[in-house]
Design a protein around this motif. Sequence first.
Motif, PDB file in Angstrom:
ATOM      1  N   LEU A  68       0.823  -1.207   0.000  1.00 51.70           N
ATOM      2  CA  LEU A  68       0.000   0.000   0.000  1.00 51.70           C
ATOM      3  C   LEU A  68       0.857   1.257   0.000  1.00 51.70           C
ATOM      4  O   LEU A  68       0.512   2.258  -0.629  1.00 51.70           O
ATOM      5  CB  LEU A  68      -0.941  -0.018   1.207  1.00 51.70           C
ATOM      6  N   ARG A  69       1.989   1.194   0.701  1.00 50.27           N
ATOM      7  CA  ARG A  69       2.887   2.355   0.692  1.00 50.27           C
ATOM      8  C   ARG A  69       3.430   2.594  -0.715  1.00 50.27           C
ATOM      9  O   ARG A  69       3.534   3.737  -1.162  1.00 50.27           O
ATOM     10  CB  ARG A  69       4.024   2.147   1.701  1.00 50.27           C
ATOM     11  N   ARG A  70       3.777   1.528  -1.413  1.00 48.57           N
ATOM     12  CA  ARG A  70       4.279   1.707  -2.788  1.00 48.57           C
ATOM     13  C   ARG A  70       3.167   2.202  -3.710  1.00 48.57           C
ATOM     14  O   ARG A  70       3.411   3.008  -4.606  1.00 48.57           O
ATOM     15  CB  ARG A  70       4.864   0.391  -3.307  1.00 48.57           C
ATOM     16  N   PHE A  71       1.965   1.726  -3.511  1.00 49.80           N
ATOM     17  CA  PHE A  71       0.838   2.190  -4.309  1.00 49.80           C
ATOM     18  C   PHE A  71       0.609   3.676  -4.089  1.00 49.80           C
ATOM     19  O   PHE A  71       0.244   4.416  -5.013  1.00 49.80           O
ATOM     20  CB  PHE A  71      -0.411   1.387  -3.940  1.00 49.80           C
ATOM     21  N   ASN A  72       0.837   4.119  -2.862  1.00 44.05           N
ATOM     22  CA  ASN A  72       0.659   5.532  -2.527  1.00 44.05           C
ATOM     23  C   ASN A  72       1.907   6.366  -2.785  1.00 44.05           C
ATOM     24  O   ASN A  72       1.920   7.568  -2.510  1.00 44.05           O
ATOM     25  CB  ASN A  72       0.266   5.682  -1.050  1.00 44.05           C
ATOM     26  N   GLY A  73       2.977   5.727  -3.301  1.00 44.86           N
ATOM     27  CA  GLY A  73       4.198   6.468  -3.595  1.00 44.86           C
ATOM     28  C   GLY A  73       5.047   6.749  -2.387  1.00 44.86           C
ATOM     29  O   GLY A  73       5.900   7.650  -2.410  1.00 44.86           O
ATOM     30  N   ARG A  74       4.876   5.950  -1.308  1.00 44.67           N
ATOM     31  CA  ARG A  74       5.642   6.181  -0.084  1.00 44.67           C
ATOM     32  C   ARG A  74       6.388   4.915   0.346  1.00 44.67           C
ATOM     33  O   ARG A  74       6.611   4.694   1.532  1.00 44.67           O
ATOM     34  CB  ARG A  74       4.728   6.651   1.041  1.00 44.67           C
ATOM     35  N   GLY A  75       6.755   4.078  -0.599  1.00 44.42           N
ATOM     36  CA  GLY A  75       7.390   2.816  -0.279  1.00 44.42           C
ATOM     37  C   GLY A  75       8.837   2.949   0.132  1.00 44.42           C
ATOM     38  O   GLY A  75       9.395   4.043   0.229  1.00 44.42           O
ATOM     39  N   VAL A  76       9.451   1.800   0.381  1.00 47.40           N
ATOM     40  CA  VAL A  76      10.863   1.757   0.739  1.00 47.40           C
ATOM     41  C   VAL A  76      11.690   2.455  -0.332  1.00 47.40           C
ATOM     42  O   VAL A  76      11.428   2.312  -1.524  1.00 47.40           O
ATOM     43  CB  VAL A  76      11.321   0.285   0.899  1.00 47.40           C
ATOM     44  N   LYS A  77      12.688   3.212   0.103  1.00 46.66           N
ATOM     45  CA  LYS A  77      13.526   3.973  -0.831  1.00 46.66           C
ATOM     46  C   LYS A  77      14.107   3.049  -1.893  1.00 46.66           C
ATOM     47  O   LYS A  77      14.584   1.961  -1.601  1.00 46.66           O
ATOM     48  CB  LYS A  77      14.652   4.659  -0.058  1.00 46.66           C
ATOM     49  N   GLY A  78      14.053   3.484  -3.129  1.00 48.00           N
ATOM     50  CA  GLY A  78      14.581   2.693  -4.226  1.00 48.00           C
ATOM     51  C   GLY A  78      13.525   1.886  -4.951  1.00 48.00           C
ATOM     52  O   GLY A  78      13.805   1.273  -5.971  1.00 48.00           O
ATOM     53  N   HIS A  79      12.294   1.883  -4.430  1.00 47.41           N
ATOM     54  CA  HIS A  79      11.201   1.161  -5.081  1.00 47.41           C
ATOM     55  C   HIS A  79      10.197   2.178  -5.617  1.00 47.41           C
ATOM     56  O   HIS A  79       9.636   2.973  -4.865  1.00 47.41           O
ATOM     57  CB  HIS A  79      10.506   0.213  -4.104  1.00 47.41           C
ATOM     58  N   GLU A  80       9.993   2.153  -6.928  1.00 47.15           N
ATOM     59  CA  GLU A  80       9.100   3.131  -7.534  1.00 47.15           C
ATOM     60  C   GLU A  80       7.638   2.815  -7.257  1.00 47.15           C
ATOM     61  O   GLU A  80       7.284   1.707  -6.860  1.00 47.15           O
ATOM     62  CB  GLU A  80       9.346   3.179  -9.050  1.00 47.15           C
ATOM     63  N   ARG A  81       6.804   3.804  -7.465  1.00 49.66           N
ATOM     64  CA  ARG A  81       5.365   3.630  -7.276  1.00 49.66           C
ATOM     65  C   ARG A  81       4.842   2.549  -8.211  1.00 49.66           C
ATOM     66  O   ARG A  81       5.213   2.481  -9.378  1.00 49.66           O
ATOM     67  CB  ARG A  81       4.663   4.958  -7.563  1.00 49.66           C
ATOM     68  N   VAL A  82       3.962   1.696  -7.691  1.00 50.22           N
ATOM     69  CA  VAL A  82       3.433   0.593  -8.488  1.00 50.22           C
ATOM     70  C   VAL A  82       2.082   0.976  -9.094  1.00 50.22           C
ATOM     71  O   VAL A  82       1.425   1.931  -8.667  1.00 50.22           O
ATOM     72  CB  VAL A  82       3.286  -0.685  -7.635  1.00 50.22           C
ATOM     73  N   ASP A  83       1.678   0.189 -10.091  1.00 46.14           N
ATOM     74  CA  ASP A  83       0.414   0.450 -10.785  1.00 46.14           C
ATOM     75  C   ASP A  83      -0.787  -0.129 -10.044  1.00 46.14           C
ATOM     76  O   ASP A  83      -1.907   0.343 -10.219  1.00 46.14           O
ATOM     77  CB  ASP A  83       0.456  -0.155 -12.189  1.00 46.14           C
ATOM     78  N   PHE A  84      -0.555  -1.175  -9.252  1.00 43.46           N
ATOM     79  CA  PHE A  84      -1.641  -1.765  -8.473  1.00 43.46           C
ATOM     80  C   PHE A  84      -1.094  -2.331  -7.169  1.00 43.46           C
ATOM     81  O   PHE A  84       0.070  -2.734  -7.078  1.00 43.46           O
ATOM     82  CB  PHE A  84      -2.381  -2.850  -9.267  1.00 43.46           C
ATOM     83  N   GLY A  85      -1.928  -2.312  -6.151  1.00 42.08           N
ATOM     84  CA  GLY A  85      -1.561  -2.865  -4.853  1.00 42.08           C
ATOM     85  C   GLY A  85      -2.540  -3.951  -4.470  1.00 42.08           C
ATOM     86  O   GLY A  85      -3.627  -4.070  -5.050  1.00 42.08           O
ATOM     87  N   ALA A  86      -2.173  -4.759  -3.472  1.00 41.95           N
ATOM     88  CA  ALA A  86      -3.039  -5.855  -3.032  1.00 41.95           C
ATOM     89  C   ALA A  86      -3.030  -5.926  -1.510  1.00 41.95           C
ATOM     90  O   ALA A  86      -1.978  -5.758  -0.884  1.00 41.95           O
ATOM     91  CB  ALA A  86      -2.572  -7.175  -3.626  1.00 41.95           C
TER      92      ALA A  86
END
Length: 363
Positions: free
Chosen positions: A84-102
């Motif tokens: 969910l953090r990656r979906f919201n653009g707040r994931g672990v540094k070095g991981h880009e925002r994803v197109d879908f989350g689960a």
Amino acid sequence: MRSHPWPMPTPSLVWAALALTTLATSSSPWAAAPTSGEPLPGVRLMGAGATFPAVLYKQWFASYQTDHPGTTISYEPVGSGEGLRRFNGRGVKGHERVDFGASERPEPDPEDRSRGALTIPMTAGGVVLAYNLPGFEGELRLSRQAYAGIFLGEVRSWKDPLIARANPGAKLPKLTIAPIVRQDASGTTFVFTSHLSAVSETWERRHGAGTLVSWPGSAMRAPGNEGIAGRIKHAEGSIGYVGYEYARKLGLKMVTLENRDGHWVRPTARAFTAGLAAAPLSEDLRAQVADPRGPDVYPIVTFSWMLLYKSYPDPQKAAALRDLFRWCLTTGQRAAPDLGYVELPPNVVARALSALEGVAPAG
């Protein structure tokens, strides 16, 4: 009490065992079923999130890509919280925002409200208590009071009277109970702790429901459903909560639980389906059933949701996402039972397909 070493299997080894079993099903008829045929060349889709549905998602995405060679799909089972953090653009540094989350915890819209978000049910299943008791034969039963007590740190021995009463005549081992829990923010943890909160006033008062909780006692921690399953397999005296599909793939023994109506219910697809029937979806397709009622229901069940934006800057990506998840909600559902999940009922599929049409190009 005997003490035991608890070796930590690497997640890669566990995933290898799961992958070998999953690949054995790749020749099933559903894999060759026709797709929409919509031409979507050169599209890359990235997702991350829950480990609970990951076995099914890996199979789905591999099969879809076979029929759509221009579409590349990557999914990282990093847990609902990080997904969910990656979906919201707040994931672990070095991981880009994803197109879908689960996730198994349908979340509010992300901070980027200009794009909005949809929560769409994709699959469903049960969370089981799997255990490792060498020499124990037969069916292990745990009452609601007993398993709540185990995870509260109050029931510490496999010979505890609460356990013995539910298993008359059984030869319980003289072992200390070793609870195994998630160390990462997890939708599976949210499902399990929501159930514990419904079952135990003490749990609700002290801990409540959450994706990440402060576990009492000396519980061992492991990452992901695969990490939990691997630890249980190697740790004598252990018990942990895990998605049914992981316990089944690794051949773990699973507890028969006392449900809300006082019946003993084994974890089966039929019992999961009965429990989910008590969870009507809201208008935005969210639902939670912490402690379903009914004589034949398994008490710990959940839907698993996909999070999608309502708008994507790339029109081709929006079309590819609609096509992919349309396939998952129709053709792909046939794979669910073979992999330990519950096939979504037709009325839920119809509503999910309708919601999926809300995914559109920006502007």
